[in-house]
Design an enzyme around this catalytic site. Structure first.
Site, PDB file in Angstrom:
ATOM      1  N   HIS A 168      -2.406  16.164  -0.275  1.00 25.20           N
ATOM      2  CA  HIS A 168      -2.740  16.091   1.153  1.00 25.20           C
ATOM      3  C   HIS A 168      -2.488  17.402   1.901  1.00 25.20           C
ATOM      4  CE1 HIS A 168      -2.981  11.911   0.157  1.00 25.20           C
ATOM      5  NE2 HIS A 168      -3.123  11.504   1.398  1.00 25.20           N
ATOM      6  N   TYR A 221       0.829  -1.205   0.000  1.00 25.14           N
ATOM      7  CA  TYR A 221       0.000   0.000   0.000  1.00 25.14           C
ATOM      8  C   TYR A 221       0.861   1.251   0.000  1.00 25.14           C
ATOM      9  CZ  TYR A 221      -3.210   3.556   1.870  1.00 25.14           C
ATOM     10  OH  TYR A 221      -3.954   4.683   2.062  1.00 25.14           O
ATOM     11  N   ASN A 278       1.985   9.950   7.062  1.00 29.42           N
ATOM     12  CA  ASN A 278       1.244   8.901   7.751  1.00 29.42           C
ATOM     13  C   ASN A 278       1.644   8.780   9.214  1.00 29.42           C
ATOM     14  OD1 ASN A 278      -0.593   6.774   7.924  1.00 29.42           O
ATOM     15  ND2 ASN A 278       0.081   5.927   5.960  1.00 29.42           N
ATOM     16  N   ARG A 302     -12.947  23.107  49.771  1.00 30.90           N
ATOM     17  CA  ARG A 302     -12.531  21.894  50.476  1.00 30.90           C
ATOM     18  C   ARG A 302     -12.274  20.704  49.552  1.00 30.90           C
ATOM     19  NH1 ARG A 302     -17.588  18.892  51.821  1.00 30.90           N
ATOM     20  NH2 ARG A 302     -19.333  20.336  51.513  1.00 30.90           N
TER      21      ARG A 302
END
Length: 549
Positions: free
Chosen positions: A82, A52, A191, A277
């Site tokens: 991208h 891939y 990536n 408190r």
């Protein structure tokens, strides 16, 4: 000296140190691992093993085979397509953190980039020549890293010594050549989860410092509001099992030790309001979340988060193309940290409201000069209330946003980077809320009617504020004082507590998952105010060495 990525991954504190300006180096071992992984990619290409993003398209195009002659084009085009970020760019620290985490990921030796690519990123980082990275537009991590990688190939924009220049001009000024990316390098550069891990490390550093300040500012408000010290009784707090709670209880006891004001009001009330408190319970819970988040971020920095991952040997290369780049765990951790800090800030605003409300404070209305012409801190409390509301909106979990991208191929999204970005925004908002409380608490000391001394530590805090801003008399814009107080909290550690050894170590988790005390990391020592940090943290041969001045 530099932060060195050697045979042990960087931890969050080291990434934060690089973000703050320390240089980063790759050890010989790290360089050898990067080079060895590149050999695996070359073998995959030569043998035509389907992988891939190496010899296929990406996303929904994962089944489209890319010929060897097109693989350089694929790598370059991945960056171009991208680089889709929008909005204002990340700050310098955020950009440096992301770049450091990316180099750390490559140094695992499973990405398959050439050494030249890692060296280009390190050179840009150490020259403080930072790519311009738009902050928004990512559902995961892709766009931020694409904008960083553009500069490596001579595209995009960078900032060098305050000047915005093209990526090509930036490389020329540093004596570097634009890279021509080979197979897989474009995908490797965008990536994995370095974007969110870098931002998360920065969020941890800022949150830790903020929590240290919040404890101390809360002690000032507690003293001004004449609280009952029984709320911090060591034996009582020990009945609840929480390292953070017991740490905060010890810090409050140390900060308020020898308070004449509190000694004068012992036993006057059975219980204080919850915003007073439950300081150990709420602040302590946030510290426990901080510790758990640090563990997640360190695990993420120690993990290989590429897709695909290359492994095996040159004789038998292997490719894993699954889902290690999905940042579900760190997205959940960032959402958790954001919520914890938002809750701490919300309680700080409640203490602020008590300081300015004459019905409960025993102090002049709104901490103002007498008469109706001065409003004092009346409207500053409005600002804090507004920021609390903004934090409440931001604290909605990004990890549940979901969405569908890439033609149903990516049909579950964790929104890890957006989770980290909004955590950083919440931390900044919280710092501004605590800064307003700090100013109001200092003003309350100026107006106290009890003729008794402050605790030595809270007195030192009051003096520190007064060295920066004088008593407020409606004689100047209060926004300027608020900005100065915020910068104090964001940029400086609070004064060290007396007898810090009696408080107990801060629980943290190292990169290998082992529990360590706070002094194990320079960032924690500096944030706690116990030491002044020197210039570096080095990691050599698997051993961390903190250099302290």
């Amino acid at each position: 000296m530099a932060v060195i990525r050697s045979n042990r991954p960087l931890d969050w504190a080291q990434v934060a140190a690089v973000a703050a300006g320390e240089p980063l180096e790759l050890s010989a071992d790290a360089r050898a691992r990067i080079a060895a992984a590149r050999v695996l990619v070359e073998q995959i290409v030569e043998r035509g093993i389907r992988a891939y993003g190496v010899n296929t398209g990406v996303g929904a195009l994962c089944d489209v085979v890319v010929s060897p002659g097109e693989q350089r084009t694929l790598s370059r085009n991945i960056l171009m397509s991208h680089a889709v970020g929008v909005g204002a760019p990340l700050g310098a620290a955020e950009t440096r953190a992301v770049m450091a985490a990316a180099v750390n990921n490559f140094a695992h030796g499973h990405s398959g980039i050439r050494l030249e690519v890692a060296d280009q990123l390190v050179a840009l980082l150490n020259a403080d020549c930072l790519p311009e990275v738009p902050a928004f537009g990512s559902v995961g991590y892709l766009s931020h890293m694409a904008h960083i990688a553009l500069v490596c190939i001579g595209e995009g924009y960078a900032r060098l010594r305050g000047e915005r220049i093209t990526g090509r001009a930036a490389l020329q000024r540093l004596g570097l050549e634009p890279l021509v990316l080979e197979a897989k390098e474009g995908l490797s550069l965008v990536n994995g989860t370095p974007c969110v891990t870098g931002l998360a490390a920065l969020a941890l550093a800022r949150a830790e410092r903020l929590l240290d300040w919040t404890d101390m500012v809360a002690s000032m408000s507690f003293e001004n509001l004449r609280g009952q010290l029984a709320a911090f009784d060591e034996d009582s707090l020990a009945l609840r099992i929480s390292p953070g709670l017991n740490l905060v209880g010890g810090r409050m006891r140390a900060a308020l030790a020898d308070s004449g004001i509190l000694a004068a009001v012992v036993g006057q009330r059975t219980q204080d309001p919850l915003s007073m408190r439950t300081i150990p319970h709420v602040h302590g819970a946030a510290r426990d979340v901080l510790t758990a988040t640090a563990d997640v971020v360190n695990r993420e920095l120690a993990s290989i988060t590429d897709n695909p991952i290359v492994a095996g040997t040159p004789e038998e290369p292997r490719v894993y193309s699954q889902a290690h780049a999905v940042g579900a765990s760190i997205a959940l951790a960032m959402d958790s940290l954001a919520t914890a800090i938002a809750q701490v800030a919300a309680m700080a605003e409640r203490r602020l409201d008590r300081l300015v409300n004459p019905l409960v404070s025993g102090l002049p209305a709104f901490l103002a000069e007498p008469g109706g012409t001065c409003s004092g801190f009346m409207i500053a409390q409005y600002t804090a209330a507004s920021l609390v509301a903004q934090n409440r909106r931001l604290a909605l979990p990004a990890s549940l946003d979901g969405g569908i991208t890439s033609a149903l191929q990516e049909d579950h999204l964790c929104h890890a980077t957006p989770a980290a970005l909004k955590a950083l925004e919440i931390i900044d908002n919280a710092g501004r809320i605590v800064a307003i409380e700090l100013l109001a608490a200092a003003q309350a000391y100026d107006l106290q009617s009890i003729d008794a001394p402050r605790a030595p530590h809270t007195g030192a805090l009051w003096q520190r504020v007064r060295r920066v801003v004088p008593t407020y008399r409606d004689d100047r814009p209060l926004a300027d004082d608020m900005s100065a107080a915020f910068r104090m909290i964001a940029d400086e550690a609070p004064p060290p507590l007396p007898n810090p050894g009696k408080i107990g170590p801060r629980p943290l988790t190292s990169a290998d998952g082992a529990a360590t005390a706070a002094p194990a990391t320079l960032a924690n020592l500096a944030a706690a105010g116990h030491v002044r940090a020197a210039a570096s943290i080095a990691v050599n041969d698997g051993q961390a060495a903190a250099h302290i001045a």
